[in-house]
Design an enzyme around this catalytic site. Structure first.
Site, PDB file in Angstrom:
ATOM      1  N   HIS A 191       4.447  -2.893  -9.617  1.00 14.57           N
ATOM      2  CA  HIS A 191       4.196  -1.108  -9.720  1.00 14.57           C
ATOM      3  C   HIS A 191       5.600  -0.627  -9.069  1.00 14.57           C
ATOM      4  O   HIS A 191       6.068  -1.354  -8.227  1.00 14.57           O
ATOM      5  CB  HIS A 191       3.152  -1.036  -8.993  1.00 14.57           C
ATOM      6  CG  HIS A 191       2.687   0.472  -9.233  1.00 14.57           C
ATOM      7  ND1 HIS A 191       3.514   1.454  -8.430  1.00 14.57           N
ATOM      8  CD2 HIS A 191       1.735   1.137  -9.924  1.00 14.57           C
ATOM      9  CE1 HIS A 191       2.659   2.687  -8.632  1.00 14.57           C
ATOM     10  NE2 HIS A 191       1.740   2.569  -9.739  1.00 14.57           N
ATOM     11  N   ASP A 219       1.182  -6.528  -2.594  1.00 16.72           N
ATOM     12  CA  ASP A 219       0.781  -5.230  -3.057  1.00 16.72           C
ATOM     13  C   ASP A 219      -0.804  -5.611  -3.533  1.00 16.72           C
ATOM     14  O   ASP A 219      -1.037  -6.259  -4.550  1.00 16.72           O
ATOM     15  CB  ASP A 219       1.451  -4.940  -3.924  1.00 16.72           C
ATOM     16  CG  ASP A 219       0.988  -3.490  -4.541  1.00 16.72           C
ATOM     17  OD1 ASP A 219      -0.024  -2.922  -4.357  1.00 16.72           O
ATOM     18  OD2 ASP A 219       1.758  -2.863  -5.615  1.00 16.72           O
ATOM     19  N   GLN A 272      -4.545  -3.485  -6.448  1.00 15.69           N
ATOM     20  CA  GLN A 272      -5.503  -3.804  -7.632  1.00 15.69           C
ATOM     21  C   GLN A 272      -6.602  -4.884  -7.120  1.00 15.69           C
ATOM     22  O   GLN A 272      -7.854  -4.893  -7.318  1.00 15.69           O
ATOM     23  CB  GLN A 272      -4.856  -4.010  -8.897  1.00 15.69           C
ATOM     24  CG  GLN A 272      -4.101  -2.990  -9.455  1.00 15.69           C
ATOM     25  CD  GLN A 272      -4.830  -1.910 -10.047  1.00 15.69           C
ATOM     26  OE1 GLN A 272      -5.934  -2.115 -10.285  1.00 15.69           O
ATOM     27  NE2 GLN A 272      -3.984  -0.735 -10.248  1.00 15.69           N
ATOM     28  N   LYS A 302      -8.439   3.662  -5.115  1.00 15.50           N
ATOM     29  CA  LYS A 302      -8.831   2.712  -6.237  1.00 15.50           C
ATOM     30  C   LYS A 302     -10.139   2.099  -5.618  1.00 15.50           C
ATOM     31  O   LYS A 302     -10.680   1.626  -6.377  1.00 15.50           O
ATOM     32  CB  LYS A 302      -7.602   1.894  -6.367  1.00 15.50           C
ATOM     33  CG  LYS A 302      -6.388   2.532  -7.287  1.00 15.50           C
ATOM     34  CD  LYS A 302      -5.186   1.730  -7.449  1.00 15.50           C
ATOM     35  CE  LYS A 302      -3.795   1.996  -7.477  1.00 15.50           C
ATOM     36  NZ  LYS A 302      -3.749   3.050  -8.730  1.00 15.50           N
ATOM     37  N   CYS A 326       3.764   3.004 -14.300  1.00 19.93           N
ATOM     38  CA  CYS A 326       4.671   2.799 -13.287  1.00 19.93           C
ATOM     39  C   CYS A 326       5.175   1.540 -13.038  1.00 19.93           C
ATOM     40  O   CYS A 326       5.095   0.881 -11.953  1.00 19.93           O
ATOM     41  CB  CYS A 326       4.010   3.281 -12.006  1.00 19.93           C
ATOM     42  SG  CYS A 326       3.560   5.230 -11.899  1.00 19.93           S
TER      43      CYS A 326
HETATM   44  N1  PLP Z   1       0.518  -0.932  -6.528  1.00 19.98           N
HETATM   45  C1  PLP Z   1      -0.034  -1.109  -7.699  1.00 19.98           C
HETATM   46  C2  PLP Z   1      -0.187  -2.494  -8.168  1.00 19.98           C
HETATM   47  C3  PLP Z   1      -0.954   0.181  -8.474  1.00 19.98           C
HETATM   48  O1  PLP Z   1      -1.523  -0.141  -9.311  1.00 19.98           O
HETATM   49  C4  PLP Z   1      -0.922   1.565  -7.578  1.00 19.98           C
HETATM   50  C5  PLP Z   1      -1.324   2.463  -8.253  1.00 19.98           C
HETATM   51  O2  PLP Z   1      -1.260   2.577  -9.369  1.00 19.98           O
HETATM   52  C6  PLP Z   1       0.387   1.336  -6.634  1.00 19.98           C
HETATM   53  C7  PLP Z   1       1.065   0.336  -6.208  1.00 19.98           C
HETATM   54  C8  PLP Z   1       0.470   2.775  -5.871  1.00 19.98           C
HETATM   55  O3  PLP Z   1      -0.695   3.339  -5.365  1.00 19.98           O
HETATM   56  P1  PLP Z   1      -0.582   4.834  -4.540  1.00 19.98           P
HETATM   57  O4  PLP Z   1      -0.285   5.723  -5.697  1.00 19.98           O
HETATM   58  O5  PLP Z   1      -2.091   5.040  -4.223  1.00 19.98           O
HETATM   59  O6  PLP Z   1       0.049   4.738  -3.358  1.00 19.98           O
END
Ligand code: PLP
Length: 406
Positions: free
Chosen positions: A122, A199, A202, A225, A364
């Site tokens: 992401h 990360d 998910q 999430k 993203c």
């Molecule tokens: N990493 C992953 C795999 C994600 O799916 C997301 C959110 O879509 C993020 C990071 C970013 O999370 P946040 O926007 O809550 O900081």
């Protein structure tokens, strides 16, 4: 027993209609809906338990502080972390990864040092590293998934060289649902003195996670999430790494003493939590984690595995639909395009008319889109309250798209 009807009743929004149809909410990968327990915790937090934390000596401030600080233990329990002082609160994964980039990596990495990333990341796990590439000549090394969307640990480890200082990798792709064996990666990296950031945005939503067993240096999660409020989140940072980090943001709460000429910092984790935090959002995240732990992460994962298998068989049965990625180990996240017809946005608009909420776009994850040779996909991402009937609703709505666009 996993009583899906009573679980659904815990989420008031699931009872509403959208465009005259019952809501089929399949956009959980972007953000999940909130159970009553979270809504009530947030309401109570503002209605009768609100004050700023840490600073007051009055009743409400102490109450809010106790409630807020109790969440540190909940996050630690949820993630299988023994020491709750290794949990830093923040507004979500984006802030957590930026903290690591500014606080740990920026002062340590030199021009020519390498960070290994997968193309499945992401943007939240890409841009903070691009900053280091732009500003200090750090080299980004990219690892591509296999044609089926899987990403073997060995492939990631092959990219680790003598100049590698960090491997920053997703635990579960937000586009393909691929689960990565981050424990093997973290173990091998540790043996070579390379740090690992995972990360978990998910993965932590869909499967039991034991961060101590994984052994990564940094593990980031995001509250919204996890059925909690937006603007809440946390990152687990091992003590050794905390000791190496300089603060990222400066302000109230993160200091011990300030004079005109000097400053000394609070001990971690508060050293990394400057300013008034998202007090009630964090308390709400605690309620969400309690809710998930009460259901049991194994039970949630088993339910979602059934949904994944059913959705996989139904979606792969549509010979005019291309589903991106089908790794053997994947969560209930499906990205797809309609062969030769309809932009992802058009598809999601038609689905929306049927009450089906999916996401369309690059999610993203533009390097992954480029790797897949597409500009956008539709993504149906399932959560703990979804049903096989909702898979059928998705498929019927997709059949309608096929009739319209083909
Ligand atoms: N990493 C992953 C795999 C994600 O799916 C997301 C959110 O879509 C993020 C990071 C970013 O999370 P946040 O926007 O809550 O900081």
């Amino acid at each position: 027993m996993y009583d899906i009807n009573s679980i659904r009743a815990d989420f008031p929004i699931l009872a509403r209609e959208v465009n005259g149809k019952p809501l089929t909410y399949l956009d959980n990968g972007a953000s999940a809906q909130k159970p009553c327990a979270v809504i009530e915790a947030v309401t109570r937090g503002y209605e009768s338990e609100y004050a700023n934390v840490h600073r007051g000596l009055h009743y409400l401030s102490n109450l809010a502080t106790d409630k807020y600080e109790a969440v540190r233990g909940k996050v630690a329990r949820f993630l299988g972390v023994k020491d709750e002082q290794e949990i830093v609160f923040n507004s979500g994964t984006t802030e957590g990864i930026n903290l690591v980039s500014y606080g740990w990596a920026a002062p340590r990495l030199q021009a020519g040092d390498e960070i290994v990333l997968s193309v499945m990341e992401h943007h939240a796990n890409i841009i903070p590293w691009h900053f280091l590439r732009e500003r200090q000549g750090v080299v980004l090394k990219w690892v591509e998934p296999e044609p089926d969307g899987s990403l073997p640990a060995e492939k990631v480890l092959e990219a680790v060289g003598p100049r590698t200082k960090l491997v920053a990798i997703t635990h579960m792709s937000n586009v393909l649902g691929t689960v990565v064996d981050v424990a093997t990666i973290a173990k091998a990296c540790r043996a070579q003195g390379v740090a690992t950031l995972v990360d978990g945005s998910q993965a932590a939503v869909h499967m039991p996670v034991n961060v101590d067993a994984i052994g990564a240096d940094f593990y980031a999660i995001t509250g919204h999430k996890l059925y909690g409020p937006s603007g809440s989140g946390a990152i687990h940072i091992r003590h050794e790494r905390m000791a190496e980090m300089r603060p990222f943001m400066g302000g109230g709460d993160m200091i011990r003493e300030v004079s005109r000429d000097a400053v000394s910092y609070n001990d971690p984790p508060m050293k990394f939590e400057a300013g008034t935090p998202g007090i009630v959002a964090t308390i709400g995240m605690g309620a969400a984690l309690d809710y998930m732990m009460d259901l049991g992460m194994e039970n949630i994962a088993a339910h979602e595995a059934r949904l994944r298998d059913y959705a996989r068989s139904r979606l792969h049965g549509l010979n005019w639909l291309t589903v991106q990625g089908d790794a053997p180990d994947k969560g209930a996240i499906f990205s797809f395009t309609l062969d030769g017809a309809g932009h992802a946005h058009d598809i999601s608009t038609v689905l929306d008319k049927r009450g089906v909420a999916v996401r369309a776009g690059h999610h993203c994850a533009q390097p992954l889109m480029e790797h897949l040779g597409v500009t956008a996909t539709c993504r149906a991402s399932f959560g703990l309250y979804n049903t096989e009937g909702e898979v059928d609703t998705l498929v019927s709505a997709l059949e309608l798209c096929h009739d319209l666009f083909a």
